[in-house]
Design a protein around this motif. Structure first.
Motif, PDB file in Angstrom:
ATOM      1  N   UNK A   6       0.932  -1.372   0.057  1.00 65.58           N
ATOM      2  CA  UNK A   6       0.131  -0.033  -0.067  1.00 65.58           C
ATOM      3  C   UNK A   6       0.606   1.360  -0.192  1.00 65.58           C
ATOM      4  N   UNK A   7       1.920   1.239  -0.057  1.00 64.45           N
ATOM      5  CA  UNK A   7       2.894   2.310  -0.138  1.00 64.45           C
ATOM      6  C   UNK A   7       3.111   3.092  -1.168  1.00 64.45           C
ATOM      7  N   UNK A   8       2.815   2.403  -2.277  1.00 64.27           N
ATOM      8  CA  UNK A   8       3.141   2.883  -3.863  1.00 64.27           C
ATOM      9  C   UNK A   8       1.808   3.637  -4.225  1.00 64.27           C
ATOM     10  N   UNK A   9       0.469   3.188  -3.735  1.00 59.20           N
ATOM     11  CA  UNK A   9      -0.772   3.822  -3.993  1.00 59.20           C
ATOM     12  C   UNK A   9      -1.573   3.459  -2.981  1.00 59.20           C
ATOM     13  N   UNK A  10      -2.810   3.971  -2.713  1.00 59.97           N
ATOM     14  CA  UNK A  10      -3.795   3.496  -1.904  1.00 59.97           C
ATOM     15  C   UNK A  10      -4.513   2.290  -2.614  1.00 59.97           C
ATOM     16  N   UNK A  11      -4.809   1.202  -1.720  1.00 61.39           N
ATOM     17  CA  UNK A  11      -5.522  -0.047  -1.921  1.00 61.39           C
ATOM     18  C   UNK A  11      -6.854  -0.149  -1.303  1.00 61.39           C
ATOM     19  N   UNK A  12      -7.641  -0.962  -1.839  1.00 61.85           N
ATOM     20  CA  UNK A  12      -8.883  -1.536  -1.258  1.00 61.85           C
ATOM     21  C   UNK A  12      -8.624  -2.688  -0.455  1.00 61.85           C
ATOM     22  N   UNK A  13      -9.510  -2.883   0.799  1.00 61.37           N
ATOM     23  CA  UNK A  13      -9.301  -4.022   1.851  1.00 61.37           C
ATOM     24  C   UNK A  13      -9.193  -5.170   0.736  1.00 61.37           C
ATOM     25  N   UNK A  14     -10.154  -5.451  -0.249  1.00 64.01           N
ATOM     26  CA  UNK A  14     -10.097  -6.367  -0.796  1.00 64.01           C
ATOM     27  C   UNK A  14      -8.980  -6.772  -1.899  1.00 64.01           C
ATOM     28  N   UNK A  15      -8.008  -5.591  -2.244  1.00 61.38           N
ATOM     29  CA  UNK A  15      -6.745  -5.869  -2.901  1.00 61.38           C
ATOM     30  C   UNK A  15      -5.813  -6.379  -1.987  1.00 61.38           C
ATOM     31  N   UNK A  16      -5.523  -5.747  -0.794  1.00 62.71           N
ATOM     32  CA  UNK A  16      -4.741  -6.129   0.252  1.00 62.71           C
ATOM     33  C   UNK A  16      -4.983  -7.716   0.459  1.00 62.71           C
ATOM     34  N   UNK A  17      -6.233  -7.862   0.894  1.00 61.27           N
ATOM     35  CA  UNK A  17      -6.622  -9.586   1.314  1.00 61.27           C
ATOM     36  C   UNK A  17      -6.011 -10.653   0.096  1.00 61.27           C
ATOM     37  N   UNK A  18      -6.347 -10.092  -1.084  1.00 64.15           N
ATOM     38  CA  UNK A  18      -5.971 -10.882  -2.306  1.00 64.15           C
ATOM     39  C   UNK A  18      -4.368 -11.020  -2.382  1.00 64.15           C
ATOM     40  N   UNK A  19      -3.643  -9.839  -2.199  1.00 64.57           N
ATOM     41  CA  UNK A  19      -2.360  -9.926  -2.049  1.00 64.57           C
ATOM     42  C   UNK A  19      -1.623 -10.795  -0.927  1.00 64.57           C
ATOM     43  N   UNK A  20      -2.224 -10.390   0.092  1.00 59.48           N
ATOM     44  CA  UNK A  20      -1.838 -11.421   1.247  1.00 59.48           C
ATOM     45  C   UNK A  20      -2.201 -12.942   0.780  1.00 59.48           C
ATOM     46  N   UNK A  63       0.504 -14.262  -1.265  1.00 63.46           N
ATOM     47  CA  UNK A  63       1.843 -14.473  -0.639  1.00 63.46           C
ATOM     48  C   UNK A  63       1.742 -15.523   0.225  1.00 63.46           C
ATOM     49  N   UNK A  64       0.329 -16.283   0.211  1.00 61.67           N
ATOM     50  CA  UNK A  64       0.495 -17.636   1.152  1.00 61.67           C
ATOM     51  C   UNK A  64       0.223 -17.428   2.346  1.00 61.67           C
ATOM     52  N   UNK A  65      -0.308 -16.286   2.690  1.00 63.83           N
ATOM     53  CA  UNK A  65      -0.597 -16.204   4.291  1.00 63.83           C
ATOM     54  C   UNK A  65      -1.884 -16.865   4.799  1.00 63.83           C
ATOM     55  N   UNK A  66      -1.887 -17.409   5.905  1.00 66.16           N
ATOM     56  CA  UNK A  66      -3.009 -17.835   6.417  1.00 66.16           C
ATOM     57  C   UNK A  66      -4.530 -17.100   6.487  1.00 66.16           C
ATOM     58  N   UNK A  67      -5.543 -17.603   6.559  1.00 64.34           N
ATOM     59  CA  UNK A  67      -6.618 -16.701   6.923  1.00 64.34           C
ATOM     60  C   UNK A  67      -6.713 -15.822   7.868  1.00 64.34           C
ATOM     61  N   UNK A  68      -6.035 -16.508   9.096  1.00 61.89           N
ATOM     62  CA  UNK A  68      -6.242 -15.854  10.373  1.00 61.89           C
ATOM     63  C   UNK A  68      -5.103 -14.734  10.315  1.00 61.89           C
ATOM     64  N   UNK A  69      -4.023 -15.034   9.845  1.00 64.57           N
ATOM     65  CA  UNK A  69      -2.778 -13.826   9.646  1.00 64.57           C
ATOM     66  C   UNK A  69      -3.375 -12.831   8.715  1.00 64.57           C
ATOM     67  N   UNK A  70      -4.129 -12.909   7.659  1.00 64.32           N
ATOM     68  CA  UNK A  70      -4.824 -11.974   6.770  1.00 64.32           C
ATOM     69  C   UNK A  70      -5.879 -11.123   7.473  1.00 64.32           C
ATOM     70  N   UNK A  71      -6.513 -11.716   8.223  1.00 61.26           N
ATOM     71  CA  UNK A  71      -7.726 -10.874   9.129  1.00 61.26           C
ATOM     72  C   UNK A  71      -6.871 -10.270  10.093  1.00 61.26           C
ATOM     73  N   UNK A  72      -6.005 -10.753  10.837  1.00 56.54           N
ATOM     74  CA  UNK A  72      -5.079  -9.955  11.724  1.00 56.54           C
ATOM     75  C   UNK A  72      -4.417  -8.724  11.132  1.00 56.54           C
ATOM     76  N   UNK A  73      -4.097  -8.842   9.766  1.00 56.12           N
ATOM     77  CA  UNK A  73      -3.244  -7.695   9.270  1.00 56.12           C
ATOM     78  C   UNK A  73      -4.029  -6.762   8.686  1.00 56.12           C
ATOM     79  N   UNK A  74      -4.988  -7.169   8.228  1.00 55.84           N
ATOM     80  CA  UNK A  74      -6.286  -6.198   7.501  1.00 55.84           C
ATOM     81  C   UNK A  74      -6.950  -5.248   8.890  1.00 55.84           C
TER      82      UNK A  74
END
Length: 273
Positions: A76-90, A93-104
């Motif tokens: 998100x440092x390059x430009x604004x992102x939506x929540x959906x975009x961040x979730x998809x990105x993570x 990157x093979x993050x678990x559902x739990x880590x994705x939720x915590x990160x978001x």
């Protein structure tokens, strides 16, 4: 039991990685795990610190969360992102559902992630640098995962003046591109393009009223000649009667007046005699 048998594993070395703010932790002389600098500070890791298995497991889990958090920050440092975009990105990157939720959730709490701010900015930018209408922007924001109420609020950033200005520019560009077609076809094409770009019928009618869509008889006949010559050549394989019939039919479909079509057919026949 001897002291060696009862003592806990200890950190014997902390090594700086080539990657910025990353460290390698060695336990009892062997490489054990890597950590981020923030984790190093959080647990006050140091040489000779006892490292029981449960603590090591917790540190490694925290470091994994920190790794994905940093990846999300970089995304998100390059430009604004939506929540959906961040979730998809993570997820990619093979993050678990739990880590994705915590990160978001962490990013949202820190105001780094906000779909309303994202939507508002998206609309303001699009209104300035593109000629897309609200309908298209709405669909694009839906694909970004924004909720309907967020999109509705975001579209208020598109002022009516900017809306008309953008639609008029697009209409003028389209009209110019189709200037060699009939007045009716050119006008229909303008309406079609504006509709496809997401403008409402109300805006389209306002723009058509402001756009000079009247062609002089001379200009209209010049268009008949341009279009007619192409169609006439295209149908040259047919006998004269069928060639005339097909040329007339095509020009009618393109919206040219019957009298101009007749005049063109008479003139082109004379030229070829």
């Amino acid at each position: 039991m001897t002291e060696k048998e009862t003592s806990l594993p200890k950190i014997t070395k902390i090594e700086t990685q080539k990657r910025k703010e990353r460290y390698n932790i060695y336990v009892d002389g062997e490489y054990a795990f890597p950590v981020d600098e923030a984790i190093l500070i959080k647990y006050v890791l140091h040489k000779d610190m006892e490292m029981p298995a449960d603590l090591m497991k917790k540190i490694m889990a925290d470091d994994t969360e920190r790794k994905y958090y940093n990846q999300a920050l970089g995304y998100i440092s390059y430009r604004l992102r939506s929540e959906k975009e961040v979730r998809q990105h993570l997820k990619e990157k093979e993050a678990t559902a739990d880590i994705i939720e915590k990160t978001v959730q962490k990013l949202k709490e820190q105001k780094y992630l906000d779909d309303q701010i994202y939507g508002d900015s998206f609309v303001r930018t699009a209104a300035t640098i593109s000629q897309k209408g609200p309908g298209v922007l709405k669909q694009e924001l839906k694909l970004k995962g924004l909720k309907d109420e967020v999109i509705t609020q975001a579209l208020t950033q598109y002022s009516n003046d900017q809306l008309i200005e953008n639609a008029l520019k697009l209409a003028q560009k389209t009209w110019k591109k189709h200037r060699n077609t009939s007045q009716r076809e050119a006008k229909n094409k303008v309406q079609q393009i504006l509709f496809q770009k997401g403008y409402t019928q109300e805006v389209i009618q306002q723009v058509l009223a402001a756009l000079d869509t009247e062609k002089t008889p001379e200009d209209e006949y010049e268009s008949v000649q341009t279009q007619g010559a192409k169609i006439w050549r295209k149908n040259q394989r047919h006998d004269l009667r069928k060639r005339i019939q097909k040329t007339k039919q095509s020009l009618y479909q393109k919206g040219f007046p019957a009298d101009m079509i007749t005049q063109f057919i008479e003139e082109i026949q004379l030229e070829e005699e």
